[in-house]
Enzyme design. Structure first.
Site, short mmCIF file in Angstrom:
data_model
loop_
_atom_site.label_atom_id
_atom_site.label_comp_id
_atom_site.label_asym_id
_atom_site.label_seq_id
_atom_site.Cartn_x
_atom_site.Cartn_y
_atom_site.Cartn_z
N LYS A 163 0.85 -1.19 0.00
CA LYS A 163 0.00 0.00 0.00
C LYS A 163 0.88 1.22 0.00
CE LYS A 163 -3.97 1.99 0.48
NZ LYS A 163 -3.67 2.59 -0.83
N GLN A 193 7.21 4.31 3.97
CA GLN A 193 5.81 3.86 3.97
C GLN A 193 5.66 2.56 4.76
OE1 GLN A 193 3.56 5.79 1.78
NE2 GLN A 193 1.97 4.87 3.04
N LYS A 248 5.41 2.23 -3.04
CA LYS A 248 5.28 3.57 -3.61
C LYS A 248 5.46 3.42 -5.12
CE LYS A 248 4.49 7.75 -2.17
NZ LYS A 248 3.68 8.20 -1.02
N ASP A 256 -0.58 10.71 -4.50
CA ASP A 256 0.51 11.43 -3.84
C ASP A 256 0.66 12.73 -4.64
OD1 ASP A 256 2.76 11.10 -1.70
OD2 ASP A 256 3.88 11.73 -3.45
N THR A 265 -5.07 13.10 5.47
CA THR A 265 -3.65 13.33 5.81
C THR A 265 -3.50 14.65 6.56
OG1 THR A 265 -3.04 12.10 3.84
CG2 THR A 265 -1.30 13.36 4.90
P1 NDP Z 1 0.01 17.87 -3.90
O1 NDP Z 1 0.43 17.54 -5.26
O2 NDP Z 1 -1.44 17.98 -3.60
O3 NDP Z 1 0.71 19.23 -3.41
C1 NDP Z 1 2.10 19.34 -3.39
C2 NDP Z 1 2.46 20.78 -3.03
O4 NDP Z 1 3.86 20.84 -2.83
C3 NDP Z 1 2.12 21.79 -4.12
O5 NDP Z 1 1.79 23.00 -3.52
C4 NDP Z 1 3.42 21.88 -4.90
O6 NDP Z 1 3.61 23.13 -5.56
C5 NDP Z 1 4.44 21.74 -3.79
N1 NDP Z 1 5.68 21.15 -4.30
C6 NDP Z 1 5.82 19.97 -4.95
N2 NDP Z 1 7.08 19.76 -5.29
C7 NDP Z 1 7.77 20.85 -4.85
C8 NDP Z 1 9.12 21.24 -4.88
N3 NDP Z 1 10.06 20.45 -5.46
N4 NDP Z 1 9.45 22.42 -4.30
C9 NDP Z 1 8.52 23.21 -3.72
N5 NDP Z 1 7.21 22.90 -3.65
C10 NDP Z 1 6.85 21.74 -4.21
O7 NDP Z 1 0.69 16.76 -2.94
P2 NDP Z 1 0.26 16.30 -1.50
O8 NDP Z 1 -0.24 17.44 -0.72
O9 NDP Z 1 -0.57 15.09 -1.64
O10 NDP Z 1 1.66 15.79 -0.91
C11 NDP Z 1 2.55 16.68 -0.23
C12 NDP Z 1 3.54 15.87 0.59
O11 NDP Z 1 2.82 15.05 1.54
C13 NDP Z 1 4.42 14.89 -0.21
O12 NDP Z 1 5.67 14.76 0.45
C14 NDP Z 1 3.65 13.58 -0.07
O13 NDP Z 1 4.48 12.45 -0.26
C15 NDP Z 1 3.18 13.68 1.37
N6 NDP Z 1 2.05 12.85 1.72
C16 NDP Z 1 0.87 12.94 1.04
C17 NDP Z 1 -0.20 12.14 1.41
C18 NDP Z 1 -1.55 12.28 0.79
O14 NDP Z 1 -2.49 11.63 1.27
N7 NDP Z 1 -1.73 13.09 -0.25
C19 NDP Z 1 -0.06 11.13 2.47
C20 NDP Z 1 1.19 11.20 3.20
C21 NDP Z 1 2.21 12.00 2.78
P3 NDP Z 1 3.16 23.31 -7.10
O15 NDP Z 1 1.67 23.35 -7.06
O16 NDP Z 1 3.77 24.60 -7.53
O17 NDP Z 1 3.69 22.11 -7.84
#
Ligand code: NDP
Length: 449
Positions: free
Chosen positions: A94, A115, A130, A170, A213
């Site tokens: 998962k 994970q 993943k 993700d 999350t």
């Molecule tokens: P989203 O795609 O919804 O949002 C990601 C955000 O982070 C966006 O605002 C994006 O900006 C920004 N971002 C992405 N890459 C970069 C970078 N290299 N530098 C600066 N900003 C960046 O993703 P999530 O909110 O789902 O995920 C965010 C984090 O949480 C990740 O690490 C993910 O692995 C972790 N996570 C997510 C879960 C989930 O349920 N969604 C569960 C557990 C962990 P922009 O819009 O400009 O690209």
């Protein structure tokens, strides 16, 4: 047979260089746990005899595949798809799918390794995995994203299934992409089954998965503060990111009386000293759903300031919640946060603080909640979605939220019981040990061969 790293390699780095060359993110993730779990391994003949350490850092399977798809101009583009099935000892694999140009085996192995521990912490039967692709959805049309998802599933469907591996979303894989991926799976296999989580409630998704999350991060934060005779009400919180985790963490923090003063994206950050409101958060979600949209126009709508190309860590606040991506908070940021009087750091993203930043926090009095515990709420509700799909029933939002709160309370409690140290709680150590024991015991019990 007993195993000691030092017998065969001069150092852990030596071992990782040989077994996983050129994988810095994966090395970082392993280094993060080794100091905490090595004493546990050293004390256990069963763990040493089963060579748990070497097996734990070697993915059970790393699948790489070609994704060829047609863009709107009629040209064929080629991306690389991946699924890392890291450890299946405690349940079917998962873990999420990420579409981002930075996706490579190192990043996916770090995420799959983390994970494995995270899923164990939820108390639900889920192994660690993943996956994703180096596909960059920025500026792509809706039709291109759909065609890419269909082409990606054309291969992935061979490797997943309700009792095998159940992916979720993700970065850049949200409800829309999960819909296209699920539709493709259903058409290819002819099966309507619980093979992906994060589905819309209209087709067997769980209530509250979208929020889980971010809400879970704030539930964990509340427990951490309460355990230190404090609370979230009135706290100033800076959040990075503007996606799923960041916006739902902001929403729940505001609901519990905190003042959220920042969000960010890959182009910069907004500082809103008045604090975010539900209306402002809703605007961010709608605005960021547009292809390639930057957060910058927020200040035209609601005031505050926009800082191009920077993260928000120079602001003054009580709590920092990095919720964007890995290694977005470095050693200098950590020192600046401490100088500015930060009380707690909570990792909403996976591994957002660099190894050196973590060392700075560990040498200070700030509370530090690692992502593998703090952001486990998403996969926990994914676990509940799997159960609902099996039973062909749908739980209501209140029921799922209660379950989420209870799981986050349990994760906090186990981190405290395993992480107590000199009258303080080392949450990272607690999470590492608790997650490790569960997976290692299952591996020993199941033998090899
Ligand atoms: P989203 O795609 O919804 O949002 C990601 C955000 O982070 C966006 O605002 C994006 O900006 C920004 N971002 C992405 N890459 C970069 C970078 N290299 N530098 C600066 N900003 C960046 O993703 P999530 O909110 O789902 O995920 C965010 C984090 O949480 C990740 O690490 C993910 O692995 C972790 N996570 C997510 C879960 C989930 O349920 N969604 C569960 C557990 C962990 P922009 O819009 O400009 O690209």
């Amino acid at each position: 047979m007993s195993f000691s790293l030092s017998e065969r390699h001069e150092s852990l780095q030596d071992f990782l260089n040989e077994r996983a060359p050129n994988e810095p993110e994966f090395h970082q993730a392993v280094h993060e746990v080794i100091d905490d779990i090595k004493p546990i391994i050293d004390q256990s003949d069963a763990y040493k005899d089963a060579n748990i350490f070497e097996r734990l850092v070697e993915p059970e399977r790393l699948i790489t595949f070609q994704v060829a798809w047609q863009n709107d101009a009629g040209q064929i583009e080629v991306n690389r798809g991946y699924r890392v099935q890291f450890n299946g000892a405690i349940g079917p694999y998962k873990g999420g799918l990420r579409f981002h140009p930075t996706v490579n085996p190192s990043v996916l192995k770090f995420l799959g390794f983390e994970q494995t521990f995270k899923n164990a912490l939820t108390g639900l039967p889920m192994g660690g995995a993943k996956g994703g692709s180096d596909f960059d959805p920025t500026g792509r049309s809706e039709a291109e994203i759909m065609r890419f998802c269909v082409a990606f599933m054309q291969e992935l469907h061979r490797h997943i299934g309700p009792d095998i591996d159940v992916p979720a979303g993700d970065i850049n894989v949200g409800a829309r992409e999960i819909g296209y991926l699920f539709g493709a799976y259903r058409r290819i296999t002819g099966q309507f089954e619980g093979v992906l989580t994060g589905k819309d409630e209209a087709y067997a998704g769980s209530a509250m998965r979208t929020e889980a999350t971010g809400y879970g991060v704030v539930y964990f934060l509340s427990h951490m503060l309460q355990a230190h005779d404090d609370g979230i009400d009135g706290k100033r919180i800076m959040i990075s990111g503007a996606g799923n985790v960041a916006t739902y963490a902001a929403e729940k923090a505001v609901a519990l009386g905190a003042k959220v003063i920042s969000l960010s994206d890959s182009s910069g950050f907004i500082h809103d000293p008045d604090g975010l409101t539900d209306e402002k958060i809703a605007w961010v979600r709608t605005h960021k759903a547009k292809p390639g949209a930057s957060l910058a126009p927020y200040v035209d709508q609601f005031g505050g300031t926009w800082t191009e190309g920077k993260t928000p860590w120079s602001l003054e606040a009580d709590i920092a919640a990095p919720c964007a991506t890995q290694n977005e908070l470095n050693e200098d940021d950590a020192k600046m946060l401490i100088d500015n009087g930060i009380a707690a750091i909570i990792e909403g993203a996976n591994m957002p603080a660099t190894a050196k930043a973590k060392q700075v926090f560990a040498q200070s009095d700030v509370l530090f909640a690692p992502g593998k515990a703090a952001n486990a709420g998403g996969v926990a509700v994914s676990g509940l979605e799997i159960s609902q799909n099996r039973q062909r029933r749908a739980s209501g939002a209140d029921e799922v939220d209660q379950a989420l709160q209870s799981i986050m309370a349990d994760i906090h409690a186990v981190c405290v019981s395993e992480g107590k140290r000199d009258g303080r709680v080392d949450y990272a150590k607690g999470a590492n040990i608790a997650g490790f024991r569960k997976v290692a015991d299952a591996m020993v019990a199941q033998g090899v061969g």
